[in-house]
Design an enzyme around this catalytic site. Structure first.
Site, mmCIF file in Angstrom:
data_model
loop_
_atom_site.group_PDB
_atom_site.id
_atom_site.type_symbol
_atom_site.label_atom_id
_atom_site.label_comp_id
_atom_site.label_asym_id
_atom_site.label_seq_id
_atom_site.Cartn_x
_atom_site.Cartn_y
_atom_site.Cartn_z
ATOM 1 N N LYS A 9 0.796 -1.235 0.106
ATOM 2 C CA LYS A 9 -0.047 -0.124 0.122
ATOM 3 C C LYS A 9 0.972 1.381 -0.086
ATOM 4 O O LYS A 9 1.925 1.432 0.107
ATOM 5 C CB LYS A 9 -0.913 -0.023 1.385
ATOM 6 C CG LYS A 9 -1.864 -1.174 1.239
ATOM 7 C CD LYS A 9 -3.053 -0.926 2.180
ATOM 8 C CE LYS A 9 -3.821 -2.315 2.220
ATOM 9 N NZ LYS A 9 -4.955 -1.966 3.293
ATOM 10 N N TYR B 161 -12.324 -2.704 -4.028
ATOM 11 C CA TYR B 161 -12.939 -2.958 -2.702
ATOM 12 C C TYR B 161 -14.471 -2.921 -2.434
ATOM 13 O O TYR B 161 -15.077 -2.677 -1.472
ATOM 14 C CB TYR B 161 -12.382 -1.711 -1.813
ATOM 15 C CG TYR B 161 -10.822 -2.136 -1.266
ATOM 16 C CD1 TYR B 161 -10.375 -3.211 -0.584
ATOM 17 C CD2 TYR B 161 -9.942 -1.193 -1.422
ATOM 18 C CE1 TYR B 161 -9.237 -3.619 -0.031
ATOM 19 C CE2 TYR B 161 -8.770 -1.405 -1.091
ATOM 20 C CZ TYR B 161 -8.333 -2.517 -0.350
ATOM 21 O OH TYR B 161 -7.146 -2.801 0.162
ATOM 22 N N ASN C 205 -1.949 0.200 6.737
ATOM 23 C CA ASN C 205 -1.430 -1.227 7.276
ATOM 24 C C ASN C 205 -0.710 -1.932 6.351
ATOM 25 O O ASN C 205 -0.491 -3.019 6.195
ATOM 26 C CB ASN C 205 -2.629 -1.737 7.695
ATOM 27 C CG ASN C 205 -3.457 -2.486 6.679
ATOM 28 O OD1 ASN C 205 -3.548 -1.860 5.490
ATOM 29 N ND2 ASN C 205 -4.379 -3.267 6.794
ATOM 30 N N HIS D 270 -2.177 -5.456 1.721
ATOM 31 C CA HIS D 270 -3.502 -6.169 1.338
ATOM 32 C C HIS D 270 -3.145 -7.640 0.887
ATOM 33 O O HIS D 270 -2.158 -7.712 0.084
ATOM 34 C CB HIS D 270 -4.221 -5.320 0.486
ATOM 35 C CG HIS D 270 -5.473 -6.290 -0.005
ATOM 36 N ND1 HIS D 270 -6.675 -6.599 0.731
ATOM 37 C CD2 HIS D 270 -5.706 -7.129 -1.213
ATOM 38 C CE1 HIS D 270 -7.472 -7.321 0.138
ATOM 39 N NE2 HIS D 270 -6.719 -7.704 -1.098
ATOM 40 N N GLU E 55 -9.338 -11.273 -7.483
ATOM 41 C CA GLU E 55 -8.467 -10.148 -7.458
ATOM 42 C C GLU E 55 -7.284 -9.956 -8.484
ATOM 43 O O GLU E 55 -6.820 -9.009 -9.116
ATOM 44 C CB GLU E 55 -7.907 -9.874 -5.795
ATOM 45 C CG GLU E 55 -9.105 -9.741 -4.900
ATOM 46 C CD GLU E 55 -8.519 -9.440 -3.658
ATOM 47 O OE1 GLU E 55 -7.202 -9.897 -3.154
ATOM 48 O OE2 GLU E 55 -9.292 -9.105 -2.747
HETATM 49 P P1 CMP Z 1 -7.172 -4.842 3.337
HETATM 50 O O1 CMP Z 1 -6.661 -6.166 3.720
HETATM 51 O O2 CMP Z 1 -6.827 -3.632 2.402
HETATM 52 O O3 CMP Z 1 -8.873 -4.870 3.466
HETATM 53 C C1 CMP Z 1 -9.743 -3.700 3.596
HETATM 54 C C2 CMP Z 1 -9.166 -2.456 4.241
HETATM 55 O O4 CMP Z 1 -10.049 -1.861 5.093
HETATM 56 C C3 CMP Z 1 -8.156 -3.139 5.451
HETATM 57 O O5 CMP Z 1 -6.983 -3.867 4.900
HETATM 58 C C4 CMP Z 1 -7.914 -1.968 6.216
HETATM 59 O O6 CMP Z 1 -6.875 -1.444 5.650
HETATM 60 C C5 CMP Z 1 -9.101 -1.001 6.098
HETATM 61 N N1 CMP Z 1 -9.928 -0.990 7.512
HETATM 62 C C6 CMP Z 1 -9.962 0.237 8.154
HETATM 63 N N2 CMP Z 1 -10.826 0.004 9.089
HETATM 64 C C7 CMP Z 1 -11.066 -1.291 9.153
HETATM 65 C C8 CMP Z 1 -11.867 -2.057 10.048
HETATM 66 N N3 CMP Z 1 -12.511 -1.771 11.055
HETATM 67 N N4 CMP Z 1 -12.059 -3.604 9.909
HETATM 68 C C9 CMP Z 1 -11.360 -4.052 8.745
HETATM 69 N N5 CMP Z 1 -10.569 -3.247 7.941
HETATM 70 C C10 CMP Z 1 -10.613 -1.971 8.015
#
Ligand code: CMP
Length: 138
Positions: free
Chosen positions: A9, A49, A112, A115, A126
């Site tokens: 990311k 998403y 974070n 993904h 995906e």
């Molecule tokens: P990712 O694996 O990219 O999938 C969806 C993303 O939403 C997740 O990582 C997080 O970066 C983001 N996100 C933000 N808030 C939440 C939450 N409460 N629960 C899950 N994903 C979240």
């Protein structure tokens, strides 16, 4: 053998952790079989998403993933989906096990670092999303 999709990311790209993260995949028997760097448009991010579109964090998620370049890879290996998720650690870096990618490189639940597909079924969707017309070559 499975294939899964990984996205490094904008936070991790910006901080210069592309190499660190790819090294973790490669040293854990996940082979990189396709890769590209892209800057997603809002429309592309919303499509990717779409599964989260009713969630309260959807707008923040789209704003963040479109805030800079990302590195998208297809990883191949035994149990690749689960293996990648294990290497990434919990979605919230505060809950991620020590030594995982998110524990090491992530700042917050939005920023974070990575993904990874959450199931084999979603991995196929995906991979198709990012590499649709190149599948035959993979
Ligand atoms: P990712 O694996 O990219 O999938 C969806 C993303 O939403 C997740 O990582 C997080 O970066 C983001 N996100 C933000 N808030 C939440 C939450 N409460 N629960 C899950 N994903 C979240």
């Amino acid at each position: 053998m499975e294939r899964t999709l990984s996205i490094i990311k904008p936070d991790a790209v910006e901080k210069g952790h592309i190499g660190d993260i790819l090294k973790i995949f490669e040293t854990n028997n996940l082979k990189i079989v396709a890769m590209k760097m892209v800057h997603l448009s809002t429309q592309e991010a919303e499509q990717f998403y779409a599964i989260h579109k009713e969630r309260p964090f959807f707008r923040d998620l789209i704003d963040f993933i479109t805030s800079g370049r990302v590195v998208v890879s297809v990883l191949e290996g035994e149990n690749a989906v689960a293996k990648n998720r294990e290497l990434m650690g919990a979605t919230n870096p505060q809950e991620a096990a020590p030594g995982t990618i998110r524990a090491e490189f992530a700042d917050s639940i939005d920023a974070n670092a990575v993904h990874g597909s959450d199931s084999l079924e979603n991995a196929k969707i995906e991979v198709e999303f990012f590499f649709n017309n190149q599948l035959a070559a993979l």
